[in-house]
Design an enzyme around this catalytic site. Structure first.
Site, PDB file in Angstrom:
ATOM      1  N   CYS A 135       0.832  -1.206   0.000  1.00 18.00           N
ATOM      2  CA  CYS A 135       0.000   0.000   0.000  1.00 18.00           C
ATOM      3  C   CYS A 135       0.878   1.272   0.000  1.00 18.00           C
ATOM      4  O   CYS A 135       1.484   1.560  -1.016  1.00 18.00           O
ATOM      5  CB  CYS A 135      -0.988  -0.067   1.154  1.00 18.00           C
ATOM      6  SG  CYS A 135      -2.441   0.924   0.838  1.00 18.00           S
ATOM      7  N   HIS A 149      -3.265  -5.188   1.917  1.00 20.69           N
ATOM      8  CA  HIS A 149      -2.551  -5.415   3.186  1.00 20.69           C
ATOM      9  C   HIS A 149      -2.528  -6.907   3.540  1.00 20.69           C
ATOM     10  O   HIS A 149      -3.378  -7.369   4.302  1.00 20.69           O
ATOM     11  CB  HIS A 149      -3.261  -4.669   4.321  1.00 20.69           C
ATOM     12  CG  HIS A 149      -3.045  -3.204   4.326  1.00 20.69           C
ATOM     13  ND1 HIS A 149      -2.158  -2.586   5.180  1.00 20.69           N
ATOM     14  CD2 HIS A 149      -3.595  -2.225   3.592  1.00 20.69           C
ATOM     15  CE1 HIS A 149      -2.181  -1.287   4.964  1.00 20.69           C
ATOM     16  NE2 HIS A 149      -3.048  -1.038   4.008  1.00 20.69           N
ATOM     17  N   GLU A 209      -0.783  -8.452   5.547  1.00 21.40           N
ATOM     18  CA  GLU A 209      -0.475  -8.697   6.963  1.00 21.40           C
ATOM     19  C   GLU A 209      -1.729  -8.677   7.836  1.00 21.40           C
ATOM     20  O   GLU A 209      -1.685  -9.035   9.003  1.00 21.40           O
ATOM     21  CB  GLU A 209       0.548  -7.652   7.463  1.00 21.40           C
ATOM     22  CG  GLU A 209       0.005  -6.263   7.764  1.00 21.40           C
ATOM     23  CD  GLU A 209      -0.305  -5.412   6.532  1.00 21.40           C
ATOM     24  OE1 GLU A 209      -0.215  -5.932   5.410  1.00 21.40           O
ATOM     25  OE2 GLU A 209      -0.655  -4.231   6.712  1.00 21.40           O
TER      26      GLU A 209
HETATM   27  N1  GLN Z   1      -3.601   6.431   1.177  1.00 15.92           N
HETATM   28  C1  GLN Z   1      -2.298   6.124   1.705  1.00 15.92           C
HETATM   29  C2  GLN Z   1      -1.219   6.908   0.963  1.00 15.92           C
HETATM   30  O1  GLN Z   1      -1.463   7.497  -0.017  1.00 15.92           O
HETATM   31  C3  GLN Z   1      -1.998   4.643   1.622  1.00 15.92           C
HETATM   32  C4  GLN Z   1      -2.967   3.876   2.481  1.00 15.92           C
HETATM   33  C5  GLN Z   1      -2.406   2.618   3.072  1.00 15.92           C
HETATM   34  O2  GLN Z   1      -1.201   2.400   3.100  1.00 15.92           O
HETATM   35  N2  GLN Z   1      -3.278   1.803   3.606  1.00 15.92           N
HETATM   36  O3  GLN Z   1      -0.114   6.910   1.380  1.00 15.92           O
END
Ligand code: GLN
Length: 195
Positions: free
Chosen positions: A84, A176, A178
């Site tokens: 992410c 995610h 994890e």
């Molecule tokens: N929206 C976050 C970003 O732009 C990422 C979200 C996440 O890691 N769950 O950094």
């Protein structure tokens, strides 16, 4: 599950969801250690960059010299897995809005791309090379990979979109892994440490 030379997996721990990655590594029996400073990267066999807020992480990267140290790790061929926000940091190009990035995997990624209404969801995705079962995927204010370079392999898809991609030693997921009981993705990353 051991890592080669029993080197620990570094888990970047400046912000975000690093504890759950550490728990997952613990669960599959892989040695790990938290990484807060550039010098902490010296003994690691690979690195996980967790989800969280990529803009906040970038500030630490600049202050701590961590960005250069992560690039050095990649240059040594050590596997790096970004989830992410971690995937956003690894990308070649970041949209919505454009921001600094490490340029370690040839993808264009758009931040917060699922919009506000569904800023979190759990979906089933497919990673056919990794598992013959659907993989549970948790998306939290997730980005969408809008472009995949010629040398990037798509290992996982969800709703037709690429969500797990790989280029050499670099692995990136927009979800995610994890946060579920499914160990598939972390086990795959550990295998990369032995190449
Ligand atoms: N929206 C976050 C970003 O732009 C990422 C979200 C996440 O890691 N769950 O950094």
């Amino acid at each position: 599950m051991k890592t080669p030379n029993n080197r620990p997996v570094g888990v970047l721990a400046i912000q975000g969801d690093f504890e759950r990655h550490a728990k997952m590594l613990e669960r599959i029996g892989a040695p790990w250690e938290l990484v807060k400073h550039a010098s902490d990267l010296e003994g690691v066999g690979g690195l996980i960059m967790p989800g969280g807020e990529s803009t906040t992480m970038l500030k630490f990267f600049a202050n701590e010299g961590l960005g250069a140290a992560v690039r050095q790790l990649a240059a040594e061929g050590k596997p790096i897995f970004g989830t992410c926000a971690g995937a956003i940091l690894l990308a070649r190009e970041v949209l919505n809005p454009p921001q600094d990035h490490l340029d370690l995997i040839d993808i264009t990624i758009e931040r917060n791309a699922y919009g506000r209404q569904i800023d979190s969801s759990v979906r089933g995705g497919d990673c056919p090379e990794l598992s013959d079962r659907p993989v549970e995927m948790v998306f939290i204010r997730a980005p969408i990979i809008r472009r995949v370079g010629d040398n990037v392999r798509v290992l996982g898809r969800c709703d037709g979109l690429p969500v797990l991609v790989e280029q050499g030693s670099i692995l990136a997921a927009t979800f995610h892994p994890e946060l579920t009981e499914d160990e598939t993705i972390h086990r795959y990353f550990l295998k990369k440490l032995s190449h």
